[in-house]
Design a protein around this motif. Structure first.
Motif, PDB file in Angstrom:
ATOM      1  N   ARG A  23       0.838  -1.205   0.000  1.00  0.00           N
ATOM      2  CA  ARG A  23       0.000   0.000   0.000  1.00  0.00           C
ATOM      3  C   ARG A  23       0.878   1.263   0.000  1.00  0.00           C
ATOM      4  O   ARG A  23       0.588   2.237  -0.689  1.00  0.00           O
ATOM      5  CB  ARG A  23      -0.932   0.016   1.209  1.00  0.00           C
ATOM      6  N   TYR A  24       1.939   1.237   0.793  1.00  0.00           N
ATOM      7  CA  TYR A  24       2.861   2.371   0.849  1.00  0.00           C
ATOM      8  C   TYR A  24       3.526   2.586  -0.507  1.00  0.00           C
ATOM      9  O   TYR A  24       3.638   3.718  -0.983  1.00  0.00           O
ATOM     10  CB  TYR A  24       3.899   2.160   1.956  1.00  0.00           C
ATOM     11  N   GLU A  27       1.192   4.320  -2.699  1.00  0.00           N
ATOM     12  CA  GLU A  27       1.156   5.753  -2.371  1.00  0.00           C
ATOM     13  C   GLU A  27       2.342   6.494  -2.974  1.00  0.00           C
ATOM     14  O   GLU A  27       2.219   7.647  -3.396  1.00  0.00           O
ATOM     15  CB  GLU A  27       1.199   5.972  -0.854  1.00  0.00           C
ATOM     16  N   ARG A  28       3.496   5.845  -2.995  1.00  0.00           N
ATOM     17  CA  ARG A  28       4.734   6.464  -3.496  1.00  0.00           C
ATOM     18  C   ARG A  28       4.853   6.380  -5.012  1.00  0.00           C
ATOM     19  O   ARG A  28       5.830   6.845  -5.582  1.00  0.00           O
ATOM     20  CB  ARG A  28       5.951   5.787  -2.858  1.00  0.00           C
TER      21      ARG A  28
END
Length: 143
Positions: A23-24, A27-28
């Motif tokens: 998920r991170y 986001e990135r």
């Protein structure tokens, strides 16, 4: 894997990651999964490859920002600039690593209890400080 891809849990498990990591990365801007009718993330083989690339690049010491520049088709103009800066930083780290290895290997070969008395060590320090590279009295070669 079903024809419409795998879920986030399956992809995370395949690489031994937590789902929060994927998920991170999303986001990135490192991953862009599709969504099914219920809005759940779906990952295909291209995502498997992307995760492997990100992990390999992280193992090589690259930051997520550098990795994004490396693999992102949305930043091709910036890619060269980012990668040139990273290459320069890597060259500096390699040079520092070589110097550290030389110092450690020198110390390993020195028979003196206090390596700061080793003639080679004294010369290396003198080079760094810009002082006369002659070894002080009593620091002759006992390597």
């Amino acid at each position: 894997m079903r024809s419409n891809g795998m879920g986030i849990g399956a992809l995370a498990e395949r690489f031994g990651l937590g789902t929060h990591v994927l998920r991170y990365w999303e986001e990135r801007g490192l991953l862009a999964p599709s969504r099914d009718a219920a809005g759940r993330r779906r990952y295909g083989e291209e995502h498997v490859t992307r995760v492997a690339v990100v992990l390999r690049a992280k193992e090589a010491g690259l930051s997520l920002d550098v990795i994004r520049a490396l693999v992102s088709p949305t930043e091709p103009g910036r890619r060269g600039e980012v990668l040139r800066g990273e290459a320069e930083a890597l060259r500096a780290r390699v040079a520092a690593g070589r110097a550290a290895l030389e110092l450690v290997e020198c110390a390993m070969g020195c028979e003196r209890e206090d390596v700061t008395g080793c003639a080679h060590f004294v010369r290396a320090v003198a080079e760094r400080t810009g002082a006369d590279a002659a070894a002080p009295p009593g620091t002759g070669p006992r390597r």
